[in-house]
Design a protein around this motif. Structure first.
Motif, PDB file in Angstrom:
ATOM      1  N   ASP A   1       0.607  -1.428   0.188  1.00 16.62           N
ATOM      2  CA  ASP A   1       0.349   0.114   0.238  1.00 16.62           C
ATOM      3  C   ASP A   1       0.456   1.497  -0.044  1.00 16.62           C
ATOM      4  OD1 ASP A   1      -2.246  -1.274  -0.520  1.00 16.62           O
ATOM      5  OD2 ASP A   1      -2.526  -1.296   2.066  1.00 16.62           O
ATOM      6  N   SER A   2       2.196   1.208   0.535  1.00 17.56           N
ATOM      7  CA  SER A   2       3.177   2.658   0.633  1.00 17.56           C
ATOM      8  C   SER A   2       3.128   2.714  -0.595  1.00 17.56           C
ATOM      9  CB  SER A   2       4.204   2.213   1.270  1.00 17.56           C
ATOM     10  OG  SER A   2       3.764   1.865   2.524  1.00 17.56           O
ATOM     11  N   TYR A   3       3.736   1.790  -1.686  1.00 15.55           N
ATOM     12  CA  TYR A   3       3.615   2.503  -3.099  1.00 15.55           C
ATOM     13  C   TYR A   3       2.597   2.938  -3.835  1.00 15.55           C
ATOM     14  CZ  TYR A   3       5.644   2.127  -7.590  1.00 15.55           C
ATOM     15  OH  TYR A   3       5.839   2.421  -9.477  1.00 15.55           O
ATOM     16  N   HIS A   4       0.983   2.422  -3.582  1.00 12.54           N
ATOM     17  CA  HIS A   4      -0.162   2.805  -4.339  1.00 12.54           C
ATOM     18  C   HIS A   4      -0.202   4.286  -3.494  1.00 12.54           C
ATOM     19  CE1 HIS A   4      -0.537   0.029  -6.862  1.00 12.54           C
ATOM     20  NE2 HIS A   4      -0.075  -1.739  -5.533  1.00 12.54           N
ATOM     21  N   ILE A   5       0.340   4.621  -2.146  1.00 17.35           N
ATOM     22  CA  ILE A   5      -0.410   5.778  -1.800  1.00 17.35           C
ATOM     23  C   ILE A   5       0.655   6.849  -2.193  1.00 17.35           C
ATOM     24  CG2 ILE A   5      -0.570   7.247   0.656  1.00 17.35           C
ATOM     25  CD1 ILE A   5      -0.690   4.623   1.844  1.00 17.35           C
ATOM     26  N   LEU A   6       1.803   6.653  -2.592  1.00 13.18           N
ATOM     27  CA  LEU A   6       2.838   7.362  -2.873  1.00 13.18           C
ATOM     28  C   LEU A   6       2.633   7.630  -4.577  1.00 13.18           C
ATOM     29  CD1 LEU A   6       6.182   6.648  -1.029  1.00 13.18           C
ATOM     30  CD2 LEU A   6       4.346   9.025  -0.743  1.00 13.18           C
ATOM     31  N   LYS A   7       1.533   6.646  -5.279  1.00 14.74           N
ATOM     32  CA  LYS A   7       1.236   6.841  -6.968  1.00 14.74           C
ATOM     33  C   LYS A   7       3.056   6.474  -6.904  1.00 14.74           C
ATOM     34  CE  LYS A   7      -2.656   9.567  -6.046  1.00 14.74           C
ATOM     35  NZ  LYS A   7      -2.676   9.209  -5.087  1.00 14.74           N
ATOM     36  N   GLY A   8       4.087   5.859  -6.650  1.00 16.42           N
ATOM     37  CA  GLY A   8       5.097   5.098  -7.417  1.00 16.42           C
ATOM     38  C   GLY A   8       5.946   6.730  -7.221  1.00 16.42           C
ATOM     39  N   GLY A   9       5.733   7.557  -6.953  1.00 17.41           N
ATOM     40  CA  GLY A   9       6.349   8.811  -7.404  1.00 17.41           C
ATOM     41  C   GLY A   9       6.051   9.315  -8.298  1.00 17.41           C
ATOM     42  N   ALA A  10       5.363   9.705  -8.812  1.00 18.23           N
ATOM     43  CA  ALA A  10       4.568  10.407  -9.856  1.00 18.23           C
ATOM     44  C   ALA A  10       4.288  11.864  -9.541  1.00 18.23           C
ATOM     45  CB  ALA A  10       3.060   9.609 -10.742  1.00 18.23           C
ATOM     46  N   ASN A  11       4.516  12.430 -10.157  1.00 22.46           N
ATOM     47  CA  ASN A  11       4.009  13.968 -10.264  1.00 22.46           C
ATOM     48  C   ASN A  11       2.276  14.117 -10.453  1.00 22.46           C
ATOM     49  OD1 ASN A  11       6.202  13.859 -12.326  1.00 22.46           O
ATOM     50  ND2 ASN A  11       6.641  15.534 -10.280  1.00 22.46           N
ATOM     51  N   GLN A  12       1.033  15.131  -9.468  1.00 27.70           N
ATOM     52  CA  GLN A  12       0.584  15.218  -9.188  1.00 27.70           C
ATOM     53  C   GLN A  12       0.026  16.370  -9.569  1.00 27.70           C
ATOM     54  OE1 GLN A  12      -1.047  12.762  -5.396  1.00 27.70           O
ATOM     55  NE2 GLN A  12       0.831  11.712  -5.534  1.00 27.70           N
ATOM     56  N   PHE A  13      -1.038  16.598  -9.842  1.00 30.74           N
ATOM     57  CA  PHE A  13      -1.582  17.771 -10.272  1.00 30.74           C
ATOM     58  C   PHE A  13      -2.383  18.499  -9.211  1.00 30.74           C
ATOM     59  CE2 PHE A  13      -5.958  20.221 -11.982  1.00 30.74           C
ATOM     60  CZ  PHE A  13      -5.072  21.188 -12.205  1.00 30.74           C
ATOM     61  N   ARG A  14      -2.117  19.226  -8.539  1.00 27.92           N
ATOM     62  CA  ARG A  14      -3.585  19.654  -7.442  1.00 27.92           C
ATOM     63  C   ARG A  14      -4.633  20.915  -7.708  1.00 27.92           C
ATOM     64  NH1 ARG A  14      -0.034  16.265  -3.753  1.00 27.92           N
ATOM     65  NH2 ARG A  14       1.735  16.490  -5.302  1.00 27.92           N
ATOM     66  N   GLY A  15      -4.725  20.580  -8.633  1.00 25.43           N
ATOM     67  CA  GLY A  15      -5.848  21.853  -9.090  1.00 25.43           C
ATOM     68  C   GLY A  15      -7.482  21.395  -8.803  1.00 25.43           C
ATOM     69  N   LEU A  16      -8.654  21.392  -9.093  1.00 22.35           N
ATOM     70  CA  LEU A  16      -9.893  21.716  -9.583  1.00 22.35           C
ATOM     71  C   LEU A  16     -10.013  19.790  -9.343  1.00 22.35           C
ATOM     72  CD1 LEU A  16     -11.489  24.639 -11.047  1.00 22.35           C
ATOM     73  CD2 LEU A  16     -10.544  24.366  -8.628  1.00 22.35           C
ATOM     74  N   GLY A  17     -10.822  19.818  -8.510  1.00 24.17           N
ATOM     75  CA  GLY A  17     -11.847  18.150  -8.591  1.00 24.17           C
ATOM     76  C   GLY A  17     -10.498  17.325  -8.638  1.00 24.17           C
ATOM     77  N   VAL A  18      -9.851  17.425  -7.727  1.00 25.13           N
ATOM     78  CA  VAL A  18      -8.675  16.142  -7.950  1.00 25.13           C
ATOM     79  C   VAL A  18      -8.208  15.831  -6.737  1.00 25.13           C
ATOM     80  CG1 VAL A  18      -6.185  16.068  -8.174  1.00 25.13           C
ATOM     81  CG2 VAL A  18      -6.644  17.348  -9.774  1.00 25.13           C
ATOM     82  N   PRO A  19      -8.499  14.526  -5.800  1.00 20.04           N
ATOM     83  CA  PRO A  19      -8.380  14.848  -4.612  1.00 20.04           C
ATOM     84  C   PRO A  19      -6.241  14.616  -3.734  1.00 20.04           C
ATOM     85  CG  PRO A  19      -9.686  12.404  -6.119  1.00 20.04           C
ATOM     86  CD  PRO A  19      -8.790  13.762  -6.884  1.00 20.04           C
ATOM     87  N   TYR A  20      -6.889  15.422  -2.523  1.00 21.87           N
ATOM     88  CA  TYR A  20      -5.882  15.681  -1.941  1.00 21.87           C
ATOM     89  C   TYR A  20      -5.492  14.460  -1.294  1.00 21.87           C
ATOM     90  CZ  TYR A  20      -5.456  20.603  -3.874  1.00 21.87           C
ATOM     91  OH  TYR A  20      -5.411  21.155  -4.975  1.00 21.87           O
ATOM     92  N   ASP A  21      -4.266  14.225  -1.203  1.00 23.04           N
ATOM     93  CA  ASP A  21      -3.473  13.211  -0.251  1.00 23.04           C
ATOM     94  C   ASP A  21      -3.466  14.000   0.639  1.00 23.04           C
ATOM     95  OD1 ASP A  21      -2.717  11.324  -1.836  1.00 23.04           O
ATOM     96  OD2 ASP A  21      -0.491  12.491  -2.585  1.00 23.04           O
ATOM     97  N   PRO A  22      -3.649  13.515   2.443  1.00 28.00           N
ATOM     98  CA  PRO A  22      -3.820  14.104   3.757  1.00 28.00           C
ATOM     99  C   PRO A  22      -2.667  15.712   3.941  1.00 28.00           C
ATOM    100  CG  PRO A  22      -3.580  11.660   3.822  1.00 28.00           C
ATOM    101  CD  PRO A  22      -3.635  12.165   2.185  1.00 28.00           C
ATOM    102  N   TYR A  23      -1.708  15.405   3.407  1.00 28.61           N
ATOM    103  CA  TYR A  23      -0.412  15.713   3.356  1.00 28.61           C
ATOM    104  C   TYR A  23      -0.412  17.274   3.317  1.00 28.61           C
ATOM    105  CZ  TYR A  23       1.823  14.690  -0.308  1.00 28.61           C
ATOM    106  OH  TYR A  23       2.541  13.962  -1.435  1.00 28.61           O
ATOM    107  N   ASP A  24      -1.674  17.555   1.645  1.00 26.82           N
ATOM    108  CA  ASP A  24      -1.774  18.749   0.597  1.00 26.82           C
ATOM    109  C   ASP A  24      -3.204  18.655   0.925  1.00 26.82           C
ATOM    110  OD1 ASP A  24       0.665  18.518  -1.004  1.00 26.82           O
ATOM    111  OD2 ASP A  24      -0.788  17.129  -2.001  1.00 26.82           O
ATOM    112  N   THR A  25      -3.595  18.912   2.402  1.00 25.72           N
ATOM    113  CA  THR A  25      -5.259  19.151   2.539  1.00 25.72           C
ATOM    114  C   THR A  25      -5.133  21.230   2.931  1.00 25.72           C
ATOM    115  OG1 THR A  25      -4.751  19.096   4.731  1.00 25.72           O
ATOM    116  CG2 THR A  25      -6.420  17.299   3.466  1.00 25.72           C
ATOM    117  N   PHE A  26      -4.031  21.655   2.772  1.00 27.41           N
ATOM    118  CA  PHE A  26      -4.426  22.776   3.191  1.00 27.41           C
ATOM    119  C   PHE A  26      -3.144  24.007   1.916  1.00 27.41           C
ATOM    120  CE2 PHE A  26      -3.634  20.881   7.710  1.00 27.41           C
ATOM    121  CZ  PHE A  26      -4.679  22.317   7.930  1.00 27.41           C
TER     122      PHE A  26
END
Length: 262
Positions: free
Chosen positions: A124-149
């Motif tokens: 699960d650790s790998y999938h939570i990190l999405k393999g280290g892939a870049n993540q768009f942080r825009g509208l409608g995109v689910p956020y990881d707990p550490y990105d809520t702010f």
């Protein structure tokens, strides 16, 4: 040192610069350097995501690219980024054949580096990190707990613009500090690395802070996380094109400018 000795040293230096490398060094050795360098860079970049801290990620990627560029700058140019290779081809620093070989090597290296990450981060650790892939942080995109702010009202088009502008800066810094003979210094690789570092800090919470198609494509293959992948191709290549054209028309040295040449 006498004048004659100084003249002799400068002559030998000029001869070394003008020496055409043999085919093995020009195509095989340089392409392999881009493969192994990109593999190591993507491994470090994806592993750094586990820190879940933008400064840690930025410093890991920036310093890694600086160290690898310093190691390979005299072998392949030390790109490890298809966008930088594209900008180098546009400005005339490498020929199109080298640019194509570099592209293939960088993509393969990125996939191998990302696959090693999957081999060492399990479950699960790998999938939570999405393999280290870049993540768009825009509208409608689910956020990881550490990105809520860090919720920003941005769109994919905004992210492409951010990637393009910051990629233009990265490519310009690389070209001016590692290719242009007027300003080429031993700190060129460090300048390249710090350009990436500050760009990640500036763009991480908007676009995901890639500026490198290989760095985004590599982890997408083993992780299956392909969301907004087009952002990390369109933005960096637009920025690289602008950087290469500006170099050719205005910023380049007299041998590479298309206008007012020496």
């Amino acid at each position: 040192m006498s004048m004659s000795q100084d003249f002799g040293n400068r002559t030998r230096k000029d001869d070394d610069e003008d020496r055409k490398p043999p085919p093995f060094e020009k195509y095989v050795q340089s392409t392999f350097a881009e493969f192994i360098g990109t593999l190591l860079f993507v491994f470090v970049a994806c592993m750094a995501v586990s820190a879940r801290d933008v400064l840690s990620i930025a410093f890991a990627e920036g310093l890694c690219i600086a160290l690898l560029c310093a190691a390979f700058v005299n072998v392949s140019g030390g790109h490890f980024n298809p966008a930088v290779s594209f900008a180098s081809a546009v400005c005339g620093a490498i020929n199109p054949i080298c640019a194509c070989l570099y592209f293939v090597a960088q993509i393969l290296g990125a996939m191998c580096g990302a696959s090693f990450v999957k081999a060492v981060i399990l479950g699960d650790s790998y999938h939570i990190l999405k393999g280290g892939a870049n993540q768009f942080r825009g509208l409608g995109v689910p956020y990881d707990p550490y990105d809520t702010f860090h919720h920003l009202n941005v769109t994919p088009v905004t992210a492409i613009v951010v990637e393009a502008i910051l990629s233009c800066m990265i490519c310009t810094v690389y070209l001016q500090s590692n290719i242009d003979k007027k300003s080429q210094t031993s700190v060129g690789p460090l300048a390249y690395g710090f350009a990436l570092l500050v760009s990640i800090i500036a763009g991480f919470h908007v676009s995901g802070g890639s500026f490198n198609p290989a760095r985004s494509f590599g982890p997408a293959v083993p992780s299956g996380y392909w969301d907004q992948q087009y952002i990390y191709w369109a933005g960096p290549y637009i920025g690289a094109l602008v950087s290469g054209v500006l170099y050719r028309l205005v910023l380049g040295d007299g041998k590479k400018r298309l206008i007012m040449r020496d």
